[in-house]
Design a protein around this motif. Structure first.
Motif, PDB file in Angstrom:
ATOM      1  N   ILE A 194       0.850  -1.178   0.000  1.00 46.48           N
ATOM      2  CA  ILE A 194       0.000   0.000   0.000  1.00 46.48           C
ATOM      3  C   ILE A 194       0.888   1.231   0.000  1.00 46.48           C
ATOM      4  O   ILE A 194       1.840   1.313   0.770  1.00 46.48           O
ATOM      5  CB  ILE A 194      -0.915   0.013   1.234  1.00 46.48           C
ATOM      6  CG1 ILE A 194      -1.826  -1.222   1.217  1.00 46.48           C
ATOM      7  CG2 ILE A 194      -1.742   1.283   1.280  1.00 46.48           C
ATOM      8  CD1 ILE A 194      -2.693  -1.339   2.442  1.00 46.48           C
ATOM      9  N   THR A 237       1.108   7.019   2.875  1.00 49.90           N
ATOM     10  CA  THR A 237       0.152   8.125   2.883  1.00 49.90           C
ATOM     11  C   THR A 237       0.612   9.278   3.773  1.00 49.90           C
ATOM     12  O   THR A 237      -0.179  10.124   4.157  1.00 49.90           O
ATOM     13  CB  THR A 237      -1.220   7.627   3.380  1.00 49.90           C
ATOM     14  OG1 THR A 237      -1.057   7.107   4.701  1.00 49.90           O
ATOM     15  CG2 THR A 237      -1.772   6.547   2.482  1.00 49.90           C
ATOM     16  N   ASP A 249      -7.199   7.155 -12.164  1.00 52.49           N
ATOM     17  CA  ASP A 249      -6.905   6.918 -10.740  1.00 52.49           C
ATOM     18  C   ASP A 249      -6.074   8.054 -10.164  1.00 52.49           C
ATOM     19  O   ASP A 249      -5.456   8.841 -10.891  1.00 52.49           O
ATOM     20  CB  ASP A 249      -6.157   5.596 -10.545  1.00 52.49           C
ATOM     21  CG  ASP A 249      -6.567   4.896  -9.249  1.00 52.49           C
ATOM     22  OD1 ASP A 249      -6.952   5.593  -8.280  1.00 52.49           O
ATOM     23  OD2 ASP A 249      -6.513   3.656  -9.200  1.00 52.49           O
ATOM     24  N   HIS A 252      -4.067   9.061  -3.370  1.00 56.97           N
ATOM     25  CA  HIS A 252      -5.283   9.255  -2.584  1.00 56.97           C
ATOM     26  C   HIS A 252      -5.401   8.058  -1.646  1.00 56.97           C
ATOM     27  O   HIS A 252      -5.184   6.917  -2.056  1.00 56.97           O
ATOM     28  CB  HIS A 252      -6.478   9.326  -3.535  1.00 56.97           C
ATOM     29  CG  HIS A 252      -7.770   9.710  -2.902  1.00 56.97           C
ATOM     30  ND1 HIS A 252      -8.391   8.941  -1.943  1.00 56.97           N
ATOM     31  CD2 HIS A 252      -8.580  10.774  -3.111  1.00 56.97           C
ATOM     32  CE1 HIS A 252      -9.525   9.524  -1.600  1.00 56.97           C
ATOM     33  NE2 HIS A 252      -9.660  10.634  -2.283  1.00 56.97           N
ATOM     34  N   VAL A 253      -5.741   8.292  -0.400  1.00 52.36           N
ATOM     35  CA  VAL A 253      -5.720   7.203   0.587  1.00 52.36           C
ATOM     36  C   VAL A 253      -7.021   6.394   0.625  1.00 52.36           C
ATOM     37  O   VAL A 253      -7.103   5.404   1.348  1.00 52.36           O
ATOM     38  CB  VAL A 253      -5.440   7.742   2.007  1.00 52.36           C
ATOM     39  CG1 VAL A 253      -4.091   8.431   2.054  1.00 52.36           C
ATOM     40  CG2 VAL A 253      -6.544   8.679   2.478  1.00 52.36           C
ATOM     41  N   GLY A 254      -8.014   6.785  -0.144  1.00 54.60           N
ATOM     42  CA  GLY A 254      -9.313   6.137  -0.040  1.00 54.60           C
ATOM     43  C   GLY A 254      -9.471   4.908  -0.906  1.00 54.60           C
ATOM     44  O   GLY A 254      -8.610   4.552  -1.721  1.00 54.60           O
ATOM     45  N   GLU A 255     -10.606   4.249  -0.750  1.00 59.18           N
ATOM     46  CA  GLU A 255     -10.991   3.138  -1.605  1.00 59.18           C
ATOM     47  C   GLU A 255     -11.245   3.655  -3.016  1.00 59.18           C
ATOM     48  O   GLU A 255     -11.439   4.856  -3.222  1.00 59.18           O
ATOM     49  CB  GLU A 255     -12.255   2.480  -1.057  1.00 59.18           C
ATOM     50  CG  GLU A 255     -12.082   1.921   0.346  1.00 59.18           C
ATOM     51  CD  GLU A 255     -13.407   1.487   0.969  1.00 59.18           C
ATOM     52  OE1 GLU A 255     -14.469   1.874   0.421  1.00 59.18           O
ATOM     53  OE2 GLU A 255     -13.386   0.782   1.987  1.00 59.18           O
ATOM     54  N   ARG A 263     -11.852   7.442  -4.653  1.00 56.85           N
ATOM     55  CA  ARG A 263     -10.827   8.012  -5.534  1.00 56.85           C
ATOM     56  C   ARG A 263     -11.444   8.437  -6.856  1.00 56.85           C
ATOM     57  O   ARG A 263     -11.126   9.499  -7.401  1.00 56.85           O
ATOM     58  CB  ARG A 263      -9.696   7.003  -5.787  1.00 56.85           C
ATOM     59  CG  ARG A 263      -8.982   6.537  -4.550  1.00 56.85           C
ATOM     60  CD  ARG A 263      -7.615   5.948  -4.828  1.00 56.85           C
ATOM     61  NE  ARG A 263      -7.564   4.905  -5.827  1.00 56.85           N
ATOM     62  CZ  ARG A 263      -7.744   3.609  -5.581  1.00 56.85           C
ATOM     63  NH1 ARG A 263      -8.052   3.200  -4.351  1.00 56.85           N
ATOM     64  NH2 ARG A 263      -7.636   2.715  -6.541  1.00 56.85           N
ATOM     65  N   LYS A 312     -13.830  -1.228  -3.325  1.00 57.14           N
ATOM     66  CA  LYS A 312     -13.475  -1.076  -1.909  1.00 57.14           C
ATOM     67  C   LYS A 312     -11.975  -1.218  -1.652  1.00 57.14           C
ATOM     68  O   LYS A 312     -11.559  -1.280  -0.502  1.00 57.14           O
ATOM     69  CB  LYS A 312     -14.235  -2.109  -1.065  1.00 57.14           C
ATOM     70  CG  LYS A 312     -15.754  -1.981  -1.139  1.00 57.14           C
ATOM     71  CD  LYS A 312     -16.229  -0.613  -0.647  1.00 57.14           C
ATOM     72  CE  LYS A 312     -17.751  -0.509  -0.689  1.00 57.14           C
ATOM     73  NZ  LYS A 312     -18.205   0.845  -0.292  1.00 57.14           N
ATOM     74  N   GLN A 313     -11.166  -1.248  -2.708  1.00 55.23           N
ATOM     75  CA  GLN A 313      -9.734  -1.425  -2.511  1.00 55.23           C
ATOM     76  C   GLN A 313      -8.986  -0.093  -2.540  1.00 55.23           C
ATOM     77  O   GLN A 313      -9.266   0.769  -3.361  1.00 55.23           O
ATOM     78  CB  GLN A 313      -9.153  -2.318  -3.623  1.00 55.23           C
ATOM     79  CG  GLN A 313      -9.338  -3.800  -3.396  1.00 55.23           C
ATOM     80  CD  GLN A 313      -8.379  -4.341  -2.348  1.00 55.23           C
ATOM     81  OE1 GLN A 313      -7.744  -3.589  -1.616  1.00 55.23           O
ATOM     82  NE2 GLN A 313      -8.282  -5.656  -2.270  1.00 55.23           N
ATOM     83  N   VAL A 314      -8.020   0.069  -1.633  1.00 58.69           N
ATOM     84  CA  VAL A 314      -7.097   1.200  -1.700  1.00 58.69           C
ATOM     85  C   VAL A 314      -6.143   0.941  -2.865  1.00 58.69           C
ATOM     86  O   VAL A 314      -6.089  -0.166  -3.414  1.00 58.69           O
ATOM     87  CB  VAL A 314      -6.315   1.371  -0.383  1.00 58.69           C
ATOM     88  CG1 VAL A 314      -7.255   1.722   0.749  1.00 58.69           C
ATOM     89  CG2 VAL A 314      -5.508   0.116  -0.056  1.00 58.69           C
ATOM     90  N   TYR A 315      -5.382   1.959  -3.238  1.00 55.56           N
ATOM     91  CA  TYR A 315      -4.423   1.802  -4.334  1.00 55.56           C
ATOM     92  C   TYR A 315      -3.297   0.871  -3.893  1.00 55.56           C
ATOM     93  O   TYR A 315      -2.640   1.097  -2.881  1.00 55.56           O
ATOM     94  CB  TYR A 315      -3.844   3.163  -4.727  1.00 55.56           C
ATOM     95  CG  TYR A 315      -3.057   3.145  -6.013  1.00 55.56           C
ATOM     96  CD1 TYR A 315      -3.629   3.550  -7.208  1.00 55.56           C
ATOM     97  CD2 TYR A 315      -1.727   2.735  -6.036  1.00 55.56           C
ATOM     98  CE1 TYR A 315      -2.913   3.545  -8.394  1.00 55.56           C
ATOM     99  CE2 TYR A 315      -1.004   2.713  -7.206  1.00 55.56           C
ATOM    100  CZ  TYR A 315      -1.591   3.120  -8.384  1.00 55.56           C
ATOM    101  OH  TYR A 315      -0.864   3.109  -9.553  1.00 55.56           O
TER     102      TYR A 315
END
Length: 286
Positions: free
Chosen positions: A6, A9, A126, A130-133, A137, A188-191
């Motif tokens: 991951i 961040t 993308d 960005h820290v979100g799902e 994003r 629902k996945q983060v980068y």
């Protein structure tokens, strides 16, 4: 998926919408890579958003400059980049369906031509810092692109996958209309750096890469020029690619050691691609 990393961040938390804007993409950065769709495995359709897979040059804007997937500088005109934000973006430099060769000749030129670049748009999919799902994003990048309102910048629309029947119907329609295929992104996945189920590609036929290790002389109408490429897969298997070339490409074939993209329809029982045909030289990896 456990081996995926991951993205850090640390910088992201201090910026609006949880987006980071590094002064440069770190040399250790690996973009998120797609896995091939596998029937019976990737079937939880409610978890995915889909989009068209664009046949462009994948690029990353690090807030200051455009880079290829491999981290090489893209020599874009100043007017093209001056309205891009100080936020890391990832997308495709794209001129339209079926125009990959044109896109490649424009984007990979060390001396950018203003008029040629006016046919190119940066289609964002993308926000790597960005820290979100993904769903958040996507909403953030969509709002960002709309707010910037720059002609050279767009975003790739994403929609709920809903069901297998819907996705397969859309895949067939996209293929009939000259599109390359579809992308599925886990909402629902983060980068994640590297290859994972967070991003999946679906195509009627499959694309893959191989290294050029030799040539077969042409016969008949191809006498005196290349007839086939001899290529090697990552697992060491070798095979020939004899179709998909223009006359010019047969006169000046890809050099030894070049990575080429080919298209095929599955594999033989010995693991050799069926009906392999040449697509392009992947100059972003040379």
């Amino acid at each position: 998926m456990k081996s995926s990393i991951i993205i850090s961040t640390t910088l992201a938390l201090s910026l609006p919408n949880a987006m980071a804007s590094p002064s440069a993409i770190p040399s250790t950065f690996q973009p998120q890579l797609a896995k091939e769709f596998q029937e019976g495995i990737h079937t939880d359709w409610s978890n995915y958003l889909y989009s068209e897979k664009l046949d462009g040059i994948r690029a990353i804007w690090d807030g200051e400059k455009l880079l290829t997937r491999a981290g090489n500088l893209i020599a874009a005109p100043t007017w093209f980049t001056q309205r891009l934000p100080n936020v890391a973006l990832e997308g495709e430099l794209w001129a339209g369906r079926g125009l990959f060769e044109h896109t490649m000749s424009v984007v990979m030129d060390d001396y950018p031509e203003d008029e040629a670049w006016r046919s190119i748009r940066f289609m964002v999919f993308d926000l790597p810092y960005h820290v979100g799902e993904f769903e958040s994003r996507y909403q953030a990048l969509r709002a960002l692109v709309i707010d910037l309102n720059a002609d050279q910048l767009g975003y790739i629309p994403h929609y709920p996958a809903i069901s297998e029947n819907r996705i397969y119907a859309l895949l067939q329609e996209t293929d009939r209309n000259g599109g390359e295929g579809l992308m599925l992104r886990h909402r629902k996945q983060v980068y994640l750096q590297g290859r994972s189920d967070a991003m999946i590609k679906m195509k009627i036929s499959q694309d893959a890469e191989a290294e050029v290790i030799g040539y077969v002389n042409g016969k008949g109408k191809h006498r005196g020029r290349m007839g086939s490429l001899i290529v090697k897969l990552a697992d060491g298997k070798t095979f020939k690619i004899g179709t998909g070339f223009s006359d010019q490409q047969r006169e000046n074939p890809p050099p030894l050691g070049a990575m080429v993209t080919y298209r095929h329809n599955g594999f033989t029982k010995n693991g050799i691609p069926k009906f392999a045909r040449f697509v392009r030289v992947d100059i972003t990896k040379q």
